[in-house]
Write an enzyme that holds these catalytic residues in place. Structure first.
Site, PDB file in Angstrom:
ATOM      1  N   SER A  89      14.441  62.919 -11.970  1.00  0.00           N
ATOM      2  CA  SER A  89      14.386  62.719 -10.970  1.00  0.00           C
ATOM      3  C   SER A  89      14.741  61.809 -10.002  1.00  0.00           C
ATOM      4  O   SER A  89      15.246  61.881  -8.839  1.00  0.00           O
ATOM      5  CB  SER A  89      12.626  62.350 -10.907  1.00  0.00           C
ATOM      6  OG  SER A  89      12.348  62.305 -11.191  1.00  0.00           O
ATOM      7  N   HIS A 270       4.847  67.413 -17.989  1.00  0.00           N
ATOM      8  CA  HIS A 270       4.980  67.141 -19.235  1.00  0.00           C
ATOM      9  C   HIS A 270       3.713  66.875 -20.403  1.00  0.00           C
ATOM     10  O   HIS A 270       4.342  67.048 -21.443  1.00  0.00           O
ATOM     11  CB  HIS A 270       5.154  65.114 -18.956  1.00  0.00           C
ATOM     12  CG  HIS A 270       7.250  65.126 -18.465  1.00  0.00           C
ATOM     13  ND1 HIS A 270       7.801  65.419 -18.536  1.00  0.00           N
ATOM     14  CD2 HIS A 270       7.487  64.750 -16.914  1.00  0.00           C
ATOM     15  CE1 HIS A 270       9.577  65.442 -18.288  1.00  0.00           C
ATOM     16  NE2 HIS A 270       8.760  64.957 -17.167  1.00  0.00           N
ATOM     17  N   ASP A 308      11.829  67.968  -6.610  1.00  0.00           N
ATOM     18  CA  ASP A 308      12.917  67.362  -7.039  1.00  0.00           C
ATOM     19  C   ASP A 308      13.392  68.477  -7.837  1.00  0.00           C
ATOM     20  O   ASP A 308      14.582  68.619  -8.395  1.00  0.00           O
ATOM     21  CB  ASP A 308      13.086  65.691  -7.796  1.00  0.00           C
ATOM     22  CG  ASP A 308      11.987  65.559  -8.383  1.00  0.00           C
ATOM     23  OD1 ASP A 308      10.730  66.322  -8.797  1.00  0.00           O
ATOM     24  OD2 ASP A 308      11.477  64.249  -9.034  1.00  0.00           O
ATOM     25  N   HIS A 309      12.328  68.776  -8.782  1.00  0.00           N
ATOM     26  CA  HIS A 309      12.510  70.148 -10.186  1.00  0.00           C
ATOM     27  C   HIS A 309      10.732  70.735 -10.504  1.00  0.00           C
ATOM     28  O   HIS A 309      10.569  70.345  -9.804  1.00  0.00           O
ATOM     29  CB  HIS A 309      13.286  69.449 -10.932  1.00  0.00           C
ATOM     30  CG  HIS A 309      12.967  67.818 -11.188  1.00  0.00           C
ATOM     31  ND1 HIS A 309      11.407  68.508 -12.234  1.00  0.00           N
ATOM     32  CD2 HIS A 309      12.969  66.222 -11.075  1.00  0.00           C
ATOM     33  CE1 HIS A 309      10.836  66.642 -12.357  1.00  0.00           C
ATOM     34  NE2 HIS A 309      11.672  66.367 -11.849  1.00  0.00           N
TER      35      HIS A 309
END
Ligand SMILES: [Zn+2]
Length: 372
Positions: A89, A270, A308-309
Site C-alpha cells: 500500500s 489478509h 492500490d492492489h
C-alpha cells in the site's frame, strides 16, 4: 446535460482550396482539437485491496448491484511497484499521490530516497482545501503517502510528526496513540490545537457533536490505534463522509482535493475472510454512492475510484449463486492483478484505457488543469 468531451474535428472545408506552389490543389488537412472540461474539485477514493473479484463478490451479494455501475468511464491500472510485481500500500499510494514508482514500504519518496511533492500538498500550496478520511489509522500507509515522506511505512510516529507541517483542512481516521503516547514525549494534538485545528476524538465527542468554527481545521480521531471493522461496530464511515463532503463544499471557493480510503477491504483479504471483505466493500460502496451523488449535484467535481492492489487472490468458484458464493483465496498477501479505475465528472474521460498506476496522479493533475 453537460458534455465533458468536446471533440471538434475542424475540417478546412469551408475554406477555399489553397493552391500549392506547383499549382495543384492541396487536400484540406483535418485538425483534431480535444478539449476536456476542468474539474474544480477532485474526490479520490481508494478501496485498499479492492480488486475486481472483491467488487464482484460484493455486487452479487448485494442483489447484483453496486454504485460503481453509475460511473461512465472505466480504466485499468498496472499496480506493480518499482521493485516488486506485487505492490504494497505504501508504494501503491505513493504512485497515486506523487506519480512515482517506488519500492515497497516507501512513503512519498522514490527508490533513491528522493522526496516528491504529493498532489494533496500541491493542492494545499495552490490554495485549495484538502482532506483525508480513512477507516484505518490516519498515519497508515495510504493516507501517509499523501502527506508525508519517510523511508518506511512503519515509522508511524515520524509520519504523525510530519503532519504538523501541513495545513490540511480535514483529517478523520484512527491512531490517537501516535500523536499522544510517543517515544519523544511530545503531545502532537496540543501542537495541532495551537496550529488552528479543532481536535476531537471518539472518547470525548460523538460525531454529531462535532462543531468546527469556520476559521479552524478539523482533526477527528476515531480510535486509539486501528479502528474496528464494521462488523465489530465501527459506525463512523458514513456519517464522516457526510460531514466531510459538507465541510469540503463549504471551503471550496478555490476547489478541493479529498482522499477517502476504505482501508479494511484489504484487512479482510489478509484474513482470508469473505464476509469481512464483502461487508467492508458494501460500506465503501455506499460512500462511493454519496460522493457520486455529491458530484452529480455539484457539477464541478471529478470522482475517481480505484484500489492500490488486490488482496488475497480472491476467486469466485463454480457452484456459486447470487446468495451464496463459493470463494477461495490463494494468498494471505497481495496479488499483481491489474486494477479497475472508475471515473465520473469533468475530466473523467482521461481515465479510460490501460496505464500505470502513476498515471492516475498525472490524470488528476490534468483534470485540475495543472498539467497538459
Ligand atoms: Zn494489505
Amino acid at each position: 446535460m453537460t458534455i465533458y468531451l468536446i471533440l471538434c474535428i475542424i475540417m478546412a472545408c469551408n475554406q477555399p482550396m489553397q493552391k500549392s506552389t506547383d499549382g495543384a490543389s492541396s487536400v484540406p488537412q483535418a485538425t483534431t482539437v480535444v478539449s476536456i472540461e476542468k474539474a474544480k474539485n477532485v474526490i479520490f477514493l481508494i478501496g485498499d485491496g479492492m480488486g475486481l473479484t472483491q467488487i464482484s463478490a460484493g455486487m452479487y451479494l448485494n442483489k447484483n448491484k453496486t454504485a460503481l455501475e453509475s460511473f461512465p468511464v472505466i480504466g485499468i491500472h498496472k499496480s506493480h511497484s518499482q521493485n516488486d510485481l506485487v505492490t504494497d500500500s505504501a508504494a501503491g499510494a505513493t504512485a497515486f499521490a506523487s506519480g512515482v514508482k517506488t519500492v515497497n514500504g516507501a512513503i512519498g519518496m522514490d527508490h533513491l530516497g528522493q522526496k516528491h511533492e504529493t498532489i494533496l500538498e500541491e493542492a494545499e500550496r495552490k490554495g485549495l482545501a484538502t482532506g483525508m478520511l480513512t477507516t484505518s489509522t490516519i498515519v497508515h500507509a495510504t493516507p501517509a503517502a499523501f502527506m508525508s515522506h519517510v523511508r518506511s511505512r512503519s515509522f508511524y510516529e515520524e509520519i504523525a510528526l510530519e503532519y504538523l507541517q501541513t495545513d490540511i483542512d480535514l483529517m478523520i481516521g484512527g491512531g490517537k496513540a501516535y500523536f499522544t503516547r510517543r517515544e519523544d514525549g511530545k503531545d502532537l494534538l496540543e501542537q495541532l490545537r495551537n496550529r488552528n485545528y479543532y481536535v476531537a476524538d471518539y472518547f470525548d465527542t460523538e460525531f454529531d457533536e462535532i462543531e468546527v468554527p469556520d476559521n479552524k481545521n478539523l482533526f477527528y480521531l476515531t480510535s486509539d490505534k486501528d479502528p474496528l471493522s464494521r462488523e465489530q461496530g465501527r459506525d463512523y464511515f458514513i456519517p464522516a463522509t457526510e460531514l466531510t463532503l459538507e465541510f469540503m463544499e463549504n471551503r471550496s471557493s478555490n476547489g478541493f482535493f479529498l482522499m477517502i480510503e476504505g482501508a479494511q477491504i484489504d484487512w479482510g483479504g489478509h484474513a482470508n475472510n469473505e464476509s469481512y471483505v464483502v461487508d467492508e466493500f458494501l460500506e465503501f460502496d455506499k460512500v462511493i454512492e454519496m460522493c457520486y451523488d455529491f458530484a452529480k449535484k455539484n457539477g464541478e467535481t471529478l470522482v475517481v475510484v480505484t484500489a492500490d492492489h488486490e488482496t488475497g487472490g480472491l476467486a469466485i468458484n463454480p457452484k456459486s449463486t447470487m446468495r451464496n458464493l463459493e470463494t477461495a483465496f490463494t494468498t494471505g498477501g497481495h496479488t499483481a492483478t491489474m486494477i479497475p479505475v472508475f471515473a465520473y465528472g469533468p475530466g473523467a474521460e482521461r481515465f479510460a484505457g490501460i496505464y500505470d498506476n502513476t498515471k492516475i496522479y498525472d490524470k488528476m493533475r490534468q483534470a485540475f488543469g495543472w498539467q497538459k
